[in-house]
Design a protein around this motif. Structure first.
Motif, short mmCIF file in Angstrom:
data_model
loop_
_atom_site.label_atom_id
_atom_site.label_comp_id
_atom_site.label_asym_id
_atom_site.label_seq_id
_atom_site.Cartn_x
_atom_site.Cartn_y
_atom_site.Cartn_z
N UNK A 112 0.83 -1.21 0.00
CA UNK A 112 0.00 0.00 0.00
C UNK A 112 0.86 1.26 0.00
N UNK A 113 1.90 1.26 0.83
CA UNK A 113 2.78 2.43 0.91
C UNK A 113 3.49 2.65 -0.42
N UNK A 114 3.93 1.57 -1.05
CA UNK A 114 4.65 1.69 -2.33
C UNK A 114 3.74 2.19 -3.45
N UNK A 115 2.43 2.06 -3.26
CA UNK A 115 1.51 2.53 -4.31
C UNK A 115 1.61 4.04 -4.47
N UNK A 116 1.99 4.74 -3.41
CA UNK A 116 2.10 6.19 -3.49
C UNK A 116 0.78 6.92 -3.41
N UNK A 117 -0.31 6.18 -3.20
CA UNK A 117 -1.64 6.79 -3.13
C UNK A 117 -2.08 6.80 -1.67
N UNK A 118 -2.00 7.96 -1.02
CA UNK A 118 -2.31 8.06 0.40
C UNK A 118 -3.78 7.81 0.69
N UNK A 119 -4.66 8.22 -0.20
CA UNK A 119 -6.10 7.98 -0.01
C UNK A 119 -6.37 6.47 0.00
N UNK A 120 -5.76 5.78 -0.94
CA UNK A 120 -5.90 4.33 -1.02
C UNK A 120 -5.37 3.68 0.26
N UNK A 121 -4.23 4.15 0.73
CA UNK A 121 -3.64 3.60 1.96
C UNK A 121 -4.53 3.84 3.16
N UNK A 122 -5.11 5.03 3.25
CA UNK A 122 -6.00 5.36 4.37
C UNK A 122 -7.24 4.47 4.36
N UNK A 123 -7.79 4.25 3.18
CA UNK A 123 -8.97 3.39 3.08
C UNK A 123 -8.63 1.96 3.49
N UNK A 124 -7.49 1.48 3.04
CA UNK A 124 -7.08 0.12 3.38
C UNK A 124 -6.83 -0.02 4.88
N UNK A 125 -6.28 1.02 5.49
CA UNK A 125 -6.01 0.98 6.93
C UNK A 125 -7.29 0.83 7.74
N UNK A 126 -8.38 1.37 7.22
CA UNK A 126 -9.66 1.29 7.93
C UNK A 126 -10.18 -0.14 8.03
N UNK A 127 -9.78 -0.98 7.11
CA UNK A 127 -10.30 -2.36 7.12
C UNK A 127 -9.22 -3.39 7.47
#
Length: 248
Positions: free
Chosen positions: A152-167
């Motif tokens: 997720x971190x390597x994706x560079x997309x912080x919104x995507x990372x935040x959403x993934x962190x929620x689940x």
């Protein structure tokens, strides 16, 4: 120095307050739930939990309320607290969302990967495989979560990372019961994913991640259909709750 002089100066950093006991108890109980030491459907007796954690019943009661609010625990007046038992629909929906998020993350990680990031993924994969070989299920699950978070971190997309962190915690909860069955195959899939990311092959990385997450999803749902609740609730509970439901 007068009060007015103090007021005119830059605000001082706030003094950190101790974490409320109920939050520490919340985290401890949540970890026990996620790691399956407290199993779905299991009755949670306040006195037993208090003795186990070395605290009074009050922070236990407060933590159970917090866990109930986040869907980890079910509170039933007259019967007590029980670890929430996910339905097949709940698990299917969350794991489907997880698959979408992580497939896109893998694709973006292949686009934005760095040598340092790939090296970290390979080190995690090696540690995870060693945990599997040692039959360290908890260790393998924890490393698995770390590896997926790194993608997720390597994706560079912080919104995507935040959403993934929620689940992520609930995903770990669902993954724990099937981690042993997935075993070595899961880490071989990780190795293939890392190779695709290192090659910058976005389509291949996305496809591998999609298939990888679907394997866990299908295995969990299959097991959920075979298992019985750890401790069924008394039938009287349903009779008592019916009038309240009609009044809502």
């Amino acid at each position: 120095m007068s009060r007015s002089d103090l007021a005119g100066k830059a605000a001082a950093p706030k003094i950190a307050r101790p974490v409320p006991l109920r939050e520490s108890v919340f985290e401890a109980l949540l970890e026990l739930i996620i790691s399956s030491h407290l199993r779905p459907g299991q009755h949670l007796a306040e006195s037993e939990l208090a003795e186990m954690l070395g605290v009074s019943r009050q922070p236990i009661r407060e933590a159970l309320q917090l866990l109930s609010g986040e869907g980890w625990v079910d509170l039933h007046p007259g019967h007590g607290a029980f670890v929430h038992a996910p339905t097949a629909e709940e698990a299917d929906q969350l794991l489907a969302v997880r698959a979408l998020l992580e497939t896109e993350a893998a694709r973006l990680a292949a686009r934005h990967h760095t040598e340092e990031g790939v090296a970290l993924l390979r080190a995690l994969c090696s540690r995870g495989l060693a945990a599997v070989e040692a039959d360290d299920v908890e260790g393998a699950v924890a490393i698995n979560s770390e590896l997926h978070a790194t993608v997720m971190e390597l994706s560079g997309n912080m919104v995507l990372s935040d959403l993934a962190a929620q689940v992520s915690r609930r995903v770990r909860w669902y993954h724990t019961p099937v981690a042993r069955q997935r075993g070595r195959a899961s880490w071989e899939e990780h190795a293939a994913l890392i190779a695709a990311i290192a090659d910058g092959d976005e389509d291949q990385a996305g496809e591998i991640m999609k298939n990888h997450t679907e394997q866990t999803r299908h295995l969990y749902l299959s097991q959920l259909g075979e298992d019985e609740p750890a401790e069924p609730l008394p039938s009287k509970r349903r009779k008592r709750r019916a009038p309240a439901a009609l009044g809502n």
